[in-house]
Motif scaffolding. Structure first.
Motif, short mmCIF file in Angstrom:
data_model
loop_
_atom_site.label_atom_id
_atom_site.label_comp_id
_atom_site.label_asym_id
_atom_site.label_seq_id
_atom_site.Cartn_x
_atom_site.Cartn_y
_atom_site.Cartn_z
N ALA A 73 65.57 29.40 -181.00
CA ALA A 73 65.15 30.00 -182.28
C ALA A 73 64.03 29.21 -182.95
CB ALA A 73 66.36 30.11 -183.21
N ASP A 74 63.96 27.90 -182.71
CA ASP A 74 62.91 27.09 -183.33
C ASP A 74 61.59 27.15 -182.58
OD1 ASP A 74 63.35 25.56 -181.08
OD2 ASP A 74 64.09 23.80 -182.15
N GLY A 75 61.53 27.97 -181.51
CA GLY A 75 60.30 28.13 -180.75
C GLY A 75 60.16 27.20 -179.56
N SER A 76 61.04 26.26 -179.41
CA SER A 76 60.97 25.34 -178.27
C SER A 76 61.62 25.98 -177.05
CB SER A 76 61.66 24.02 -178.60
OG SER A 76 63.03 24.23 -178.90
N PRO A 77 61.15 25.64 -175.85
CA PRO A 77 61.75 26.22 -174.63
C PRO A 77 63.16 25.70 -174.43
CG PRO A 77 60.16 24.53 -174.06
CD PRO A 77 60.03 24.73 -175.54
N TRP A 78 63.90 26.40 -173.59
CA TRP A 78 65.25 25.98 -173.22
C TRP A 78 65.15 24.85 -172.19
CZ3 TRP A 78 69.38 27.79 -175.83
CH2 TRP A 78 69.23 28.98 -176.56
N ALA A 79 65.85 23.77 -172.43
CA ALA A 79 65.83 22.63 -171.52
C ALA A 79 67.04 22.72 -170.57
CB ALA A 79 65.88 21.32 -172.30
N VAL A 80 66.76 22.66 -169.27
CA VAL A 80 67.79 22.79 -168.25
C VAL A 80 67.74 21.55 -167.35
CG1 VAL A 80 68.56 24.12 -166.24
CG2 VAL A 80 67.69 25.30 -168.27
N GLY A 81 68.86 20.90 -167.18
CA GLY A 81 68.92 19.73 -166.32
C GLY A 81 68.95 20.11 -164.84
N ALA A 126 74.64 13.76 -161.80
CA ALA A 126 73.57 13.00 -162.44
C ALA A 126 72.34 13.88 -162.53
CB ALA A 126 73.26 11.73 -161.64
N VAL A 127 71.52 13.65 -163.54
CA VAL A 127 70.33 14.46 -163.78
C VAL A 127 69.13 13.84 -163.08
CG1 VAL A 127 68.75 15.36 -165.53
CG2 VAL A 127 71.21 15.33 -165.97
N HIS A 128 68.44 14.65 -162.28
CA HIS A 128 67.22 14.20 -161.63
C HIS A 128 66.01 14.43 -162.53
CE1 HIS A 128 64.39 13.48 -158.32
NE2 HIS A 128 63.72 14.52 -158.78
N GLY A 129 66.04 15.49 -163.30
CA GLY A 129 64.93 15.81 -164.19
C GLY A 129 65.30 16.98 -165.09
N VAL A 130 64.38 17.40 -165.91
CA VAL A 130 64.61 18.48 -166.87
C VAL A 130 63.54 19.55 -166.69
CG1 VAL A 130 64.75 19.12 -169.30
CG2 VAL A 130 65.70 16.94 -168.53
N GLY A 164 52.59 31.61 -153.01
CA GLY A 164 52.24 31.25 -154.39
C GLY A 164 53.45 31.07 -155.29
N MET A 165 54.50 30.46 -154.77
CA MET A 165 55.75 30.34 -155.52
C MET A 165 55.80 29.02 -156.29
SD MET A 165 58.39 31.79 -152.62
CE MET A 165 59.74 31.90 -153.79
N ASP A 166 56.67 29.00 -157.32
CA ASP A 166 56.93 27.81 -158.11
C ASP A 166 58.23 27.19 -157.61
OD1 ASP A 166 54.71 28.35 -159.92
OD2 ASP A 166 55.97 29.97 -160.70
N VAL A 167 58.13 26.11 -156.85
CA VAL A 167 59.28 25.56 -156.14
C VAL A 167 59.26 24.04 -156.19
CG1 VAL A 167 60.58 25.55 -153.97
CG2 VAL A 167 59.17 27.53 -154.55
N LEU A 168 60.45 23.46 -156.31
CA LEU A 168 60.61 22.01 -156.19
C LEU A 168 61.59 21.72 -155.05
CD1 LEU A 168 60.02 19.15 -157.36
CD2 LEU A 168 62.17 19.41 -158.65
N PHE A 169 61.10 21.04 -154.02
CA PHE A 169 61.94 20.58 -152.91
C PHE A 169 62.31 19.13 -153.16
CE2 PHE A 169 59.46 24.01 -151.13
CZ PHE A 169 60.29 24.62 -150.18
N ASP A 174 53.39 20.52 -163.88
CA ASP A 174 54.14 19.75 -164.88
C ASP A 174 54.42 18.33 -164.42
OD1 ASP A 174 54.22 21.94 -166.50
OD2 ASP A 174 56.20 22.61 -165.85
N GLY A 175 53.94 17.98 -163.23
CA GLY A 175 54.14 16.63 -162.74
C GLY A 175 55.48 16.40 -162.10
N GLY A 176 56.11 17.45 -161.58
CA GLY A 176 57.41 17.29 -160.91
C GLY A 176 58.52 17.92 -161.70
N ALA A 177 59.74 17.38 -161.57
CA ALA A 177 60.90 18.00 -162.19
C ALA A 177 60.98 17.76 -163.67
CB ALA A 177 62.18 17.47 -161.52
N CYS A 178 60.48 16.65 -164.14
CA CYS A 178 60.67 16.28 -165.54
C CYS A 178 59.67 16.99 -166.44
CB CYS A 178 60.55 14.76 -165.72
SG CYS A 178 61.82 13.85 -164.85
#
Length: 333
Positions: A199-207, A217-221, A298-303, A328-332
């Motif tokens: 609601a405040d306009g910020s994106p949803w953060a997903v671990g 454990a969290v690798h990135g966001v 042309g996919m958006d993927v992180l291996f 975005d420089g990786g997962a984070c």
């Protein structure tokens, strides 16, 4: 007298709804005003995911999937539009992935102890699955969407576990839209979809989980806005046979669990159904062919790739980031 000012907006609040389904739980985090009928929304969300389970579960004797699997080869089976939509997407991903995603591997899944038939690998069933020579999925399974039906052209078992949860998340997003919700994050297992922003306009953060068996454990966001994400890996769902962990994702070519250096694959897509299926397909494709295929499409993927072999040796992982992940420089985030 006409109003010359706007009515003040009702206060927005964060609410989380959830419930059981498919041997796990669904959830929806919602930023909405106080006028939202939460009881009605809870009912409709539960009904949406429940319908997917009733139609596409291989464990339910009365599901539409079970009816299709039990039908004689060559006979048309009437199916609901929702299941035909999922089958159509599954066959499309099968074709575009070169067979990495295959909805016709139900017998293989059962043989290795991940299906409804047994809870441990069965050597005789594995041999039978390997000796069978099924047609490519497009030829083996024929859809007639205008007629609302499908038929098998070979003896096979359809399995939609690699795509149905993602579709259920999309159905939840549809329900939220019908209730006028513009800010929400829906989730089912490792599949999520964001409706708008917070609601405040910020994106949803997903671990993003670190692919380590037995640990959380969290690798990135990852930050999401009007986007879906799904992750497939070999570190969470497996069976232990003689001290060896066997992953639940099947390699259709080998008729055996995936065994490569890919610890997990995370895919961004417009729909969670697509993200779910492609995460599985790219996990099967492996550490070399997977990124090559994702780049070509042309996919958006992180291996996340293991630096050392073996399911237990995942403390050291390397990233291959494509599309928005690379930007975005990786997962984070």
């Amino acid at each position: 007298m006409p109003k010359t000012f706007s009515e003040p907006a009702l206060p927005c609040r964060r609410t989380t709804l959830h419930g059981p389904t498919m041997a796990t739980r669904w959830s929806a985090s919602i930023d909405a005003d106080a006028g939202l009928d939460l009881a009605a929304l809870q009912h409709d969300l539960a009904a949406a995911v429940g319908q997917v389970d009733e139609q596409m579960s291989p464990w339910k004797a009365g599901s539409d999937l079970t009816r299709l699997n039990r039908a004689p080869v060559g006979s048309w089976v009437d199916l609901p539009a929702e299941m035909l939509e999922v089958l159509d997407c599954a066959l499309d991903v099968h074709r575009r992935s070169g067979g990495g995603f295959n909805p016709c591997v139900g017998a293989v899944v059962d043989a290795w102890g991940f299906g409804a038939a047994r809870d441990a690998p069965d050597a005789q069933a594995i041999r039978a699955a390997r000796q069978a020579t099924p047609l490519a999925a497009q030829a083996a399974l024929e859809l007639d969407r205008p007629g609302g039906r499908a038929r098998k052209n070979a003896a096979l078992q359809v399995d939609l576990c690699g795509i149905a949860k993602g579709y259920a998340v999309d159905r939840m997003a549809d329900v939220l839209g019908r209730h006028g919700v513009r800010h929400a994050l829906t989730a089912l297992d490792g599949e999520l979809r964001a409706i708008g922003t917070q609601a405040d306009g910020s994106p949803w953060a997903v671990g993003l989980e670190r692919p380590e068996p037995g640990h959380r454990a969290v690798h990135g966001v990852i930050e999401l806005q009007d986007l879906a994400v799904a992750t497939s890996g070999d570190y969470r769902h497996f069976v232990d046979v003689g001290g060896t962990r066997l992953a639940h994702t099947m390699d259709p070519q080998r008729c055996a669990p995936v065994n490569n250096a890919v610890a997990s694959v995370t895919v961004l897509a417009p729909s969670c159904m697509q993200a779910d299926a492609w995460a599985t397909a790219l996990l099967v494709a492996g550490p070399e062919q997977g990124p090559e295929l994702a780049r070509r499409l042309g996919m958006d993927v992180l291996f996340l790739l293991r630096r050392a072999g073996g399911l237990a040796e995942v403390a050291e992982v390397a990233e291959v980031a494509l599309g928005r992940f690379a930007a975005d420089g990786g997962a984070c985030a």
